[in-house]
Design a protein around this motif. Structure first.
Motif, PDB file in Angstrom:
ATOM      1  N   ASP A  43      27.585  53.425  30.975  1.00  0.00           N
ATOM      2  CA  ASP A  43      27.894  52.711  29.738  1.00  0.00           C
ATOM      3  C   ASP A  43      28.714  53.620  28.826  1.00  0.00           C
ATOM      4  OD1 ASP A  43      27.962  51.057  27.580  1.00  0.00           O
ATOM      5  OD2 ASP A  43      25.805  51.058  27.193  1.00  0.00           O
ATOM      6  N   PRO A  44      29.911  53.191  28.395  1.00  0.00           N
ATOM      7  CA  PRO A  44      30.745  54.057  27.562  1.00  0.00           C
ATOM      8  C   PRO A  44      30.121  54.375  26.199  1.00  0.00           C
ATOM      9  CG  PRO A  44      31.784  51.898  27.888  1.00  0.00           C
ATOM     10  CD  PRO A  44      30.546  51.924  28.705  1.00  0.00           C
ATOM     11  N   LYS A  45      29.254  53.522  25.700  1.00  0.00           N
ATOM     12  CA  LYS A  45      28.660  53.726  24.379  1.00  0.00           C
ATOM     13  C   LYS A  45      27.492  54.713  24.424  1.00  0.00           C
ATOM     14  CE  LYS A  45      26.992  51.124  20.414  1.00  0.00           C
ATOM     15  NZ  LYS A  45      26.631  49.795  19.914  1.00  0.00           N
ATOM     16  N   SER A  46      26.544  54.503  25.359  1.00  0.00           N
ATOM     17  CA  SER A  46      25.321  55.315  25.390  1.00  0.00           C
ATOM     18  C   SER A  46      25.363  56.435  26.420  1.00  0.00           C
ATOM     19  CB  SER A  46      24.113  54.420  25.669  1.00  0.00           C
ATOM     20  OG  SER A  46      24.200  53.877  26.977  1.00  0.00           O
ATOM     21  N   GLY A  47      26.217  56.335  27.424  1.00  0.00           N
ATOM     22  CA  GLY A  47      26.286  57.352  28.466  1.00  0.00           C
ATOM     23  C   GLY A  47      25.221  57.195  29.534  1.00  0.00           C
ATOM     24  N   GLU A  48      24.514  56.074  29.545  1.00  0.00           N
ATOM     25  CA  GLU A  48      23.476  55.809  30.538  1.00  0.00           C
ATOM     26  C   GLU A  48      24.001  54.845  31.593  1.00  0.00           C
ATOM     27  OE1 GLU A  48      19.922  54.374  28.734  1.00  0.00           O
ATOM     28  OE2 GLU A  48      19.960  55.880  27.147  1.00  0.00           O
ATOM     29  N   ALA A  49      23.309  54.813  32.733  1.00  0.00           N
ATOM     30  CA  ALA A  49      23.668  53.871  33.788  1.00  0.00           C
ATOM     31  C   ALA A  49      23.338  52.458  33.316  1.00  0.00           C
ATOM     32  CB  ALA A  49      22.910  54.196  35.063  1.00  0.00           C
ATOM     33  N   THR A  50      24.207  51.510  33.640  1.00  0.00           N
ATOM     34  CA  THR A  50      24.012  50.132  33.211  1.00  0.00           C
ATOM     35  C   THR A  50      24.473  49.166  34.287  1.00  0.00           C
ATOM     36  OG1 THR A  50      24.509  48.514  31.490  1.00  0.00           O
ATOM     37  CG2 THR A  50      26.260  50.008  32.086  1.00  0.00           C
ATOM     38  N   ARG A  51      23.995  47.946  34.189  1.00  0.00           N
ATOM     39  CA  ARG A  51      24.483  46.893  35.061  1.00  0.00           C
ATOM     40  C   ARG A  51      25.700  46.254  34.408  1.00  0.00           C
ATOM     41  NH1 ARG A  51      19.916  42.943  36.086  1.00  0.00           N
ATOM     42  NH2 ARG A  51      19.546  43.331  33.907  1.00  0.00           N
ATOM     43  N   VAL A  52      26.466  45.515  35.215  1.00  0.00           N
ATOM     44  CA  VAL A  52      27.713  44.917  34.741  1.00  0.00           C
ATOM     45  C   VAL A  52      27.607  43.410  34.835  1.00  0.00           C
ATOM     46  CG1 VAL A  52      30.203  44.757  35.151  1.00  0.00           C
ATOM     47  CG2 VAL A  52      29.019  46.902  35.524  1.00  0.00           C
ATOM     48  N   GLY A  53      28.094  42.738  33.794  1.00  0.00           N
ATOM     49  CA  GLY A  53      28.132  41.284  33.802  1.00  0.00           C
ATOM     50  C   GLY A  53      29.548  40.811  33.537  1.00  0.00           C
ATOM     51  N   PHE A  54      29.783  39.535  33.814  1.00  0.00           N
ATOM     52  CA  PHE A  54      31.077  38.918  33.551  1.00  0.00           C
ATOM     53  C   PHE A  54      30.864  37.734  32.624  1.00  0.00           C
ATOM     54  CE2 PHE A  54      31.766  40.899  37.682  1.00  0.00           C
ATOM     55  CZ  PHE A  54      32.990  41.497  37.506  1.00  0.00           C
ATOM     56  N   GLU A  55      31.777  37.541  31.667  1.00  0.00           N
ATOM     57  CA  GLU A  55      31.747  36.354  30.827  1.00  0.00           C
ATOM     58  C   GLU A  55      33.149  36.097  30.286  1.00  0.00           C
ATOM     59  OE1 GLU A  55      28.901  37.036  27.752  1.00  0.00           O
ATOM     60  OE2 GLU A  55      30.244  38.250  26.556  1.00  0.00           O
ATOM     61  N   VAL A  56      33.334  34.913  29.748  1.00  0.00           N
ATOM     62  CA  VAL A  56      34.629  34.540  29.189  1.00  0.00           C
ATOM     63  C   VAL A  56      34.576  34.773  27.684  1.00  0.00           C
ATOM     64  CG1 VAL A  56      36.272  32.668  28.857  1.00  0.00           C
ATOM     65  CG2 VAL A  56      35.004  32.839  30.995  1.00  0.00           C
ATOM     66  N   ARG A  57      35.484  35.640  27.200  1.00  0.00           N
ATOM     67  CA  ARG A  57      35.619  35.911  25.766  1.00  0.00           C
ATOM     68  C   ARG A  57      37.072  35.681  25.383  1.00  0.00           C
ATOM     69  NH1 ARG A  57      32.086  41.431  24.622  1.00  0.00           N
ATOM     70  NH2 ARG A  57      30.156  40.666  25.531  1.00  0.00           N
ATOM     71  N   ASP A  58      37.294  34.851  24.397  1.00  0.00           N
ATOM     72  CA  ASP A  58      38.646  34.523  23.914  1.00  0.00           C
ATOM     73  C   ASP A  58      39.540  34.019  25.046  1.00  0.00           C
ATOM     74  OD1 ASP A  58      37.898  35.383  21.370  1.00  0.00           O
ATOM     75  OD2 ASP A  58      38.457  37.456  21.826  1.00  0.00           O
ATOM     76  N   GLY A  59      38.973  33.245  25.955  1.00  0.00           N
ATOM     77  CA  GLY A  59      39.746  32.650  27.041  1.00  0.00           C
ATOM     78  C   GLY A  59      40.045  33.581  28.198  1.00  0.00           C
ATOM     79  N   LYS A  60      39.494  34.802  28.186  1.00  0.00           N
ATOM     80  CA  LYS A  60      39.713  35.750  29.279  1.00  0.00           C
ATOM     81  C   LYS A  60      38.383  36.162  29.883  1.00  0.00           C
ATOM     82  CE  LYS A  60      44.014  37.890  27.833  1.00  0.00           C
ATOM     83  NZ  LYS A  60      44.701  39.141  27.589  1.00  0.00           N
ATOM     84  N   LYS A  61      38.369  36.325  31.201  1.00  0.00           N
ATOM     85  CA  LYS A  61      37.172  36.798  31.885  1.00  0.00           C
ATOM     86  C   LYS A  61      37.124  38.321  31.765  1.00  0.00           C
ATOM     87  CE  LYS A  61      34.836  36.475  36.329  1.00  0.00           C
ATOM     88  NZ  LYS A  61      34.922  35.985  37.702  1.00  0.00           N
ATOM     89  N   VAL A  62      36.017  38.854  31.241  1.00  0.00           N
ATOM     90  CA  VAL A  62      35.904  40.297  31.007  1.00  0.00           C
ATOM     91  C   VAL A  62      34.595  40.825  31.598  1.00  0.00           C
ATOM     92  CG1 VAL A  62      37.306  40.305  28.920  1.00  0.00           C
ATOM     93  CG2 VAL A  62      34.850  39.941  28.734  1.00  0.00           C
ATOM     94  N   ARG A  63      34.599  42.135  31.907  1.00  0.00           N
ATOM     95  CA  ARG A  63      33.384  42.830  32.324  1.00  0.00           C
ATOM     96  C   ARG A  63      32.709  43.372  31.073  1.00  0.00           C
ATOM     97  NH1 ARG A  63      34.352  47.590  36.211  1.00  0.00           N
ATOM     98  NH2 ARG A  63      35.723  48.179  34.535  1.00  0.00           N
ATOM     99  N   PHE A  64      31.375  43.320  31.040  1.00  0.00           N
ATOM    100  CA  PHE A  64      30.676  43.899  29.907  1.00  0.00           C
ATOM    101  C   PHE A  64      29.425  44.621  30.384  1.00  0.00           C
ATOM    102  CE2 PHE A  64      28.587  39.866  30.418  1.00  0.00           C
ATOM    103  CZ  PHE A  64      27.270  40.083  30.036  1.00  0.00           C
ATOM    104  N   SER A  65      28.994  45.585  29.583  1.00  0.00           N
ATOM    105  CA  SER A  65      27.794  46.352  29.877  1.00  0.00           C
ATOM    106  C   SER A  65      26.586  45.528  29.472  1.00  0.00           C
ATOM    107  CB  SER A  65      27.828  47.655  29.079  1.00  0.00           C
ATOM    108  OG  SER A  65      26.562  48.242  29.063  1.00  0.00           O
ATOM    109  N   LYS A  66      25.588  45.417  30.350  1.00  0.00           N
ATOM    110  CA  LYS A  66      24.399  44.630  30.046  1.00  0.00           C
ATOM    111  C   LYS A  66      23.515  45.315  29.011  1.00  0.00           C
ATOM    112  CE  LYS A  66      24.376  41.397  33.529  1.00  0.00           C
ATOM    113  NZ  LYS A  66      23.587  40.320  34.052  1.00  0.00           N
TER     114      LYS A  66
END
Length: 104
Positions: free
Chosen positions: A75-98
């Motif tokens: 995770d770029p914010k906390s520096g810990e291992a994280t899972r990855v999710g996908f969702e649509v934000r502003d009409g684009k499919k993006v990866r996000f940290s869970k």
């Protein structure tokens, strides 16, 4: 085959195997074999014959591929291992940290 959650350039932590706990950048991803090469991790010694590129030949250390299931994105914010999710934000499919819900 589903969408891979790890891409070239991501910082990952190895979660299983001999190199458990090692962190590094993903150098290459092989979608066909579901494997990735992590910079500085899973080093193996390989004998190479003399060639035009390597006139000396000899024993060379290089990274070997790891199964993507053994890698976890950092995770770029906390520096810990994280899972990855996908969702649509502003009409684009993006990866996000869970963990932090931030776009990667």
């Amino acid at each position: 085959m589903g969408k891979l959650k790890i891409k070239t350039g991501d910082t990952v932590r190895i979660m299983a195997g001999d190199h458990k706990g090692v962190e590094g950048k993903v150098v290459k991803v092989d979608r066909e074999k579901n494997k990735a090469i992590v910079e500085g991790a899973n080093m193996v010694s390989k004998h190479e014959k003399p060639s035009a590129n390597n006139p000396q030949g000899g024993i060379v250390k290089k990274e070997a591929p790891l199964n993507i299931s053994n890698l976890s994105l950092i995770d770029p914010k906390s520096g810990e291992a994280t899972r990855v999710g996908f969702e649509v934000r502003d009409g684009k499919k993006v990866r996000f940290s869970k963990k932090s819900k931030e776009v990667i």
